[in-house]
Design a protein around this motif. Structure first.
Motif, mmCIF file in Angstrom:
data_model
loop_
_atom_site.group_PDB
_atom_site.id
_atom_site.type_symbol
_atom_site.label_atom_id
_atom_site.label_comp_id
_atom_site.label_asym_id
_atom_site.label_seq_id
_atom_site.Cartn_x
_atom_site.Cartn_y
_atom_site.Cartn_z
ATOM 1 N N SER A 144 29.687 59.545 63.933
ATOM 2 C CA SER A 144 29.648 58.761 62.703
ATOM 3 C C SER A 144 30.967 58.021 62.492
ATOM 4 O O SER A 144 30.979 56.853 62.098
ATOM 5 N N GLN A 145 32.076 58.682 62.789
ATOM 6 C CA GLN A 145 33.380 58.033 62.637
ATOM 7 C C GLN A 145 33.552 56.904 63.646
ATOM 8 O O GLN A 145 34.100 55.840 63.315
ATOM 9 N N VAL A 146 33.076 57.110 64.862
ATOM 10 C CA VAL A 146 33.150 56.046 65.874
ATOM 11 C C VAL A 146 32.344 54.829 65.417
ATOM 12 O O VAL A 146 32.804 53.684 65.543
ATOM 13 N N CYS A 147 31.153 55.064 64.877
ATOM 14 C CA CYS A 147 30.324 53.950 64.405
ATOM 15 C C CYS A 147 30.983 53.225 63.242
ATOM 16 O O CYS A 147 30.892 51.995 63.130
ATOM 17 N N LYS A 148 31.663 53.981 62.364
ATOM 18 C CA LYS A 148 32.369 53.337 61.255
ATOM 19 C C LYS A 148 33.509 52.468 61.770
ATOM 20 O O LYS A 148 33.761 51.375 61.235
ATOM 21 N N ASP A 149 34.207 52.950 62.807
ATOM 22 C CA ASP A 149 35.296 52.152 63.398
ATOM 23 C C ASP A 149 34.736 50.866 64.011
ATOM 24 O O ASP A 149 35.337 49.789 63.886
ATOM 25 N N ILE A 150 33.587 50.982 64.687
ATOM 26 C CA ILE A 150 32.956 49.793 65.271
ATOM 27 C C ILE A 150 32.538 48.823 64.175
ATOM 28 O O ILE A 150 32.727 47.605 64.294
#
Length: 212
Positions: free
Chosen positions: A104-110
């Motif tokens: 979820s954090q990776v997707c938010k960064d993207i």
């Protein structure tokens, strides 16, 4: 499916504009108590009924109301989805929950990095790239839930010692079959039927254990 355009004349009937028109025309005509103002009021009311629903200011008012209702419905759907998603996340084990949080954090960064791109959509809800990220997150959550369910099922199978339970069930079925045969030879129909029903229930359990 495309959203249908508002029916402006039907909307006019339920609008405050219609109430105001009726009050200023028919209402004033009736209150005057004279025939000529009543006829004039009815005429103006009829003309207003014909032309006002197609006036730009009224159409804009109807469009704003429909857009507000549409957005409220969308927000309700989003809220229900978020509630369902959080419920599924809560059911996960701490390890799987952490795996979901990391992705979820990776997707938010993207998503943050994509917002500065010239290809980014002005409305984040219609950006196909962000929608793909949401689909990815939902797919992962479902897979983690399936993995969790399978692990619980296998853990239950290991604790119950299915081979030993199957062996005991087969022995019990064989014993009951012998008892029923003996009762049949004695001609004890009452006891025979009772034990036969009990044997049928134990055979169903035995069949379930064999499938497991």
């Amino acid at each position: 499916m495309e959203e249908q355009a508002p029916k402006y004349h039907a909307e006019f009937l339920k609008s405050p504009h219609h109430a105001t028109l009726g009050l200023l025309t028919l209402g004033v005509g009736f209150m005057s108590g004279m025939l000529l103002p009543l006829i004039a009021g009815a005429t103006v009311y009829t003309l207003g009924w014909i032309y006002l629903p197609d006036m730009p200011f009224f159409r804009r008012w109807v469009d704003r109301r429909h857009e507000s209702s549409r957005r409220a419905a969308e927000m309700q759907k989003v809220a229900e989805f978020v509630q369902r998603r959080e419920s599924l996340v809560t059911c996960l084990s701490p390890n799987r929950r952490e795996r979901y949080r990391r992705l979820s954090q990776v997707c938010k960064d993207i998503e943050t990095a994509s917002s500065d791109s010239p290809l980014a959509s002005a409305d984040s809800t219609t950006d196909p790239r962000l929608r793909k990220l949401d689909e990815l997150m939902w797919t992962l959550l479902r897979l983690l839930g399936i993995e969790e369910s399978l692990e619980r099922f296998l853990d239950t199978e290991r604790r119950e010692d299915i081979p030993a339970m199957l062996k005991d069930a087969e022995a019990e079925a064989a014993r009951l079959t012998k008892e029923i045969d003996a009762l049949k030879d004695k001609g004890d129909n009452g006891a025979f039927e009772t034990r036969q029903r009990y044997l049928n229930s134990r055979m169903e359990r035995l069949d379930v254990l064999r499938k497991r």
